[in-house]
Design a protein around this motif. Structure first.
Motif, PDB file in Angstrom:
ATOM      1  N   SER A 107       0.805  -1.217   0.000  1.00  0.00           N
ATOM      2  CA  SER A 107       0.000   0.000   0.000  1.00  0.00           C
ATOM      3  C   SER A 107       0.838   1.266   0.000  1.00  0.00           C
ATOM      4  O   SER A 107       0.330   2.357  -0.273  1.00  0.00           O
ATOM      5  CB  SER A 107      -0.941   0.008   1.206  1.00  0.00           C
ATOM      6  OG  SER A 107      -0.214   0.196   2.420  1.00  0.00           O
ATOM      7  N   GLU A 115      -4.145  -2.639   0.022  1.00  0.00           N
ATOM      8  CA  GLU A 115      -4.278  -2.255   1.428  1.00  0.00           C
ATOM      9  C   GLU A 115      -3.070  -2.777   2.215  1.00  0.00           C
ATOM     10  O   GLU A 115      -2.362  -3.683   1.755  1.00  0.00           O
ATOM     11  CB  GLU A 115      -5.560  -2.840   2.010  1.00  0.00           C
ATOM     12  CG  GLU A 115      -6.823  -2.240   1.421  1.00  0.00           C
ATOM     13  CD  GLU A 115      -8.071  -2.757   2.119  1.00  0.00           C
ATOM     14  OE1 GLU A 115      -7.992  -3.854   2.722  1.00  0.00           O
ATOM     15  OE2 GLU A 115      -9.100  -2.075   2.066  1.00  0.00           O
ATOM     16  N   ARG A 173      -4.368  -5.713  11.520  1.00  0.00           N
ATOM     17  CA  ARG A 173      -5.103  -4.489  11.204  1.00  0.00           C
ATOM     18  C   ARG A 173      -6.529  -4.601  11.717  1.00  0.00           C
ATOM     19  O   ARG A 173      -7.278  -5.483  11.325  1.00  0.00           O
ATOM     20  CB  ARG A 173      -5.089  -4.247   9.694  1.00  0.00           C
ATOM     21  CG  ARG A 173      -5.803  -2.982   9.251  1.00  0.00           C
ATOM     22  CD  ARG A 173      -5.354  -2.537   7.864  1.00  0.00           C
ATOM     23  NE  ARG A 173      -5.388  -3.628   6.905  1.00  0.00           N
ATOM     24  CZ  ARG A 173      -6.453  -3.967   6.192  1.00  0.00           C
ATOM     25  NH1 ARG A 173      -7.590  -3.306   6.342  1.00  0.00           N
ATOM     26  NH2 ARG A 173      -6.396  -4.957   5.323  1.00  0.00           N
ATOM     27  N   ASP A 176      -8.756   1.045   9.713  1.00  0.00           N
ATOM     28  CA  ASP A 176      -7.909   1.592   8.660  1.00  0.00           C
ATOM     29  C   ASP A 176      -6.610   2.156   9.211  1.00  0.00           C
ATOM     30  O   ASP A 176      -5.555   2.014   8.602  1.00  0.00           O
ATOM     31  CB  ASP A 176      -8.678   2.670   7.897  1.00  0.00           C
ATOM     32  CG  ASP A 176      -7.882   3.204   6.716  1.00  0.00           C
ATOM     33  OD1 ASP A 176      -7.290   2.380   5.998  1.00  0.00           O
ATOM     34  OD2 ASP A 176      -7.848   4.433   6.522  1.00  0.00           O
ATOM     35  N   ARG A 177      -6.666   2.818  10.361  1.00  0.00           N
ATOM     36  CA  ARG A 177      -5.468   3.446  10.920  1.00  0.00           C
ATOM     37  C   ARG A 177      -5.025   2.822  12.244  1.00  0.00           C
ATOM     38  O   ARG A 177      -4.135   3.355  12.911  1.00  0.00           O
ATOM     39  CB  ARG A 177      -5.716   4.941  11.117  1.00  0.00           C
ATOM     40  CG  ARG A 177      -5.900   5.699   9.805  1.00  0.00           C
ATOM     41  CD  ARG A 177      -5.813   7.193   9.994  1.00  0.00           C
ATOM     42  NE  ARG A 177      -6.919   7.732  10.787  1.00  0.00           N
ATOM     43  CZ  ARG A 177      -6.979   8.983  11.243  1.00  0.00           C
ATOM     44  NH1 ARG A 177      -5.984   9.818  10.991  1.00  0.00           N
ATOM     45  NH2 ARG A 177      -8.032   9.396  11.921  1.00  0.00           N
TER      46      ARG A 177
END
Length: 223
Positions: A107, A115, A173, A176-177
């Protein structure tokens, strides 16, 4: 979209352009395990809190540089019951380290629509300083408010020592962050008085004291 978020391009060994991305904040909590002259058995350790806060920045597709401020409680009873020693210590630490991700993050590359990896394995190593303040006593149980401590071996506690942390872990994960995972590190130290037990034992030890930490860790990207 990648160019919108990341302004400066860098290039890997194959000449592919990538972006280092934003700064990451880390927060971790767990426990520590003492390893020294008094022993290293989990059954003899008085487990306490270990916590850290830090920052992490990508350098290359696999390497990151990071820095952390940490606290770890260490305590243990002597494995040699005839000596009857025990200790407890509050320790503060600052470290700088390099981390190597085993899986490439596609990504980060320019024009990539991939991703970040859902699962990541990594290893790391670094150096830092430890501020340690041990208190030794006679006993086999965790200290209480009524514990009588022995005279310290040195008169300059809390004292400074060097540390060399090595370890690794994994992360998953979650958002997203946001990533979450488990991390373990072993800390080689430059002192044999992490437990305030060197001259008490005749100063005969050939090895420096050390300790390990096992912590759950959160990693949050700032953008």
């Amino acid at each position: 979209m990648a160019q919108y978020h990341y302004k400066v391009r860098h290039y890997d060994s194959q000449g592919r352009p990538y972006y280092r991305g934003p700064l990451h904040l880390t927060l971790a909590g767990g426990t520590a395990l003492y390893d020294g002259d008094l022993g290293n058995s989990p059954s003899n350790n008085f487990f306490g809190a270990a916590v850290s806060v830090g920052v992490l920045q990508r350098l290359t597709p696999h390497f990151h540089i990071g820095s952390e401020l940490s606290y770890a409680y260490l305590g243990a009873r002597d494995q040699a019951k005839e000596r009857g020693l025990a200790f407890a210590s509050n320790n503060g630490m600052g470290t700088l380290f390099f981390r190597y991700d085993l899986f490439r993050d596609e990504s980060i590359y320019a024009s990539s629509l991939a991703e970040a990896p859902t699962f990541q394995l990594y290893v790391q190593a670094g150096a830092g300083l430890l501020l340690y303040n041990p208190r030794a006593y006679n006993g086999t149980e965790r200290p209480t408010a009524n514990t009588t401590y022995l005279n310290p071996e040195r008169n300059d506690y809390p004292a400074l020592a060097g540390v060399l942390p090595v370890g690794g872990g994994f992360s998953v994960r979650v958002l997203d962050r946001l990533r979450a995972g488990l991390e373990a590190n072993y800390y080689f130290t430059s002192t044999d008085q992490l437990d305030d037990a060197n001259t008490r034992l005749g100063g005969a030890s050939l090895n420096k004291d050390g300790f390990a930490t096992v912590m759950l860790k959160l990693d949050y990207s700032l953008r």
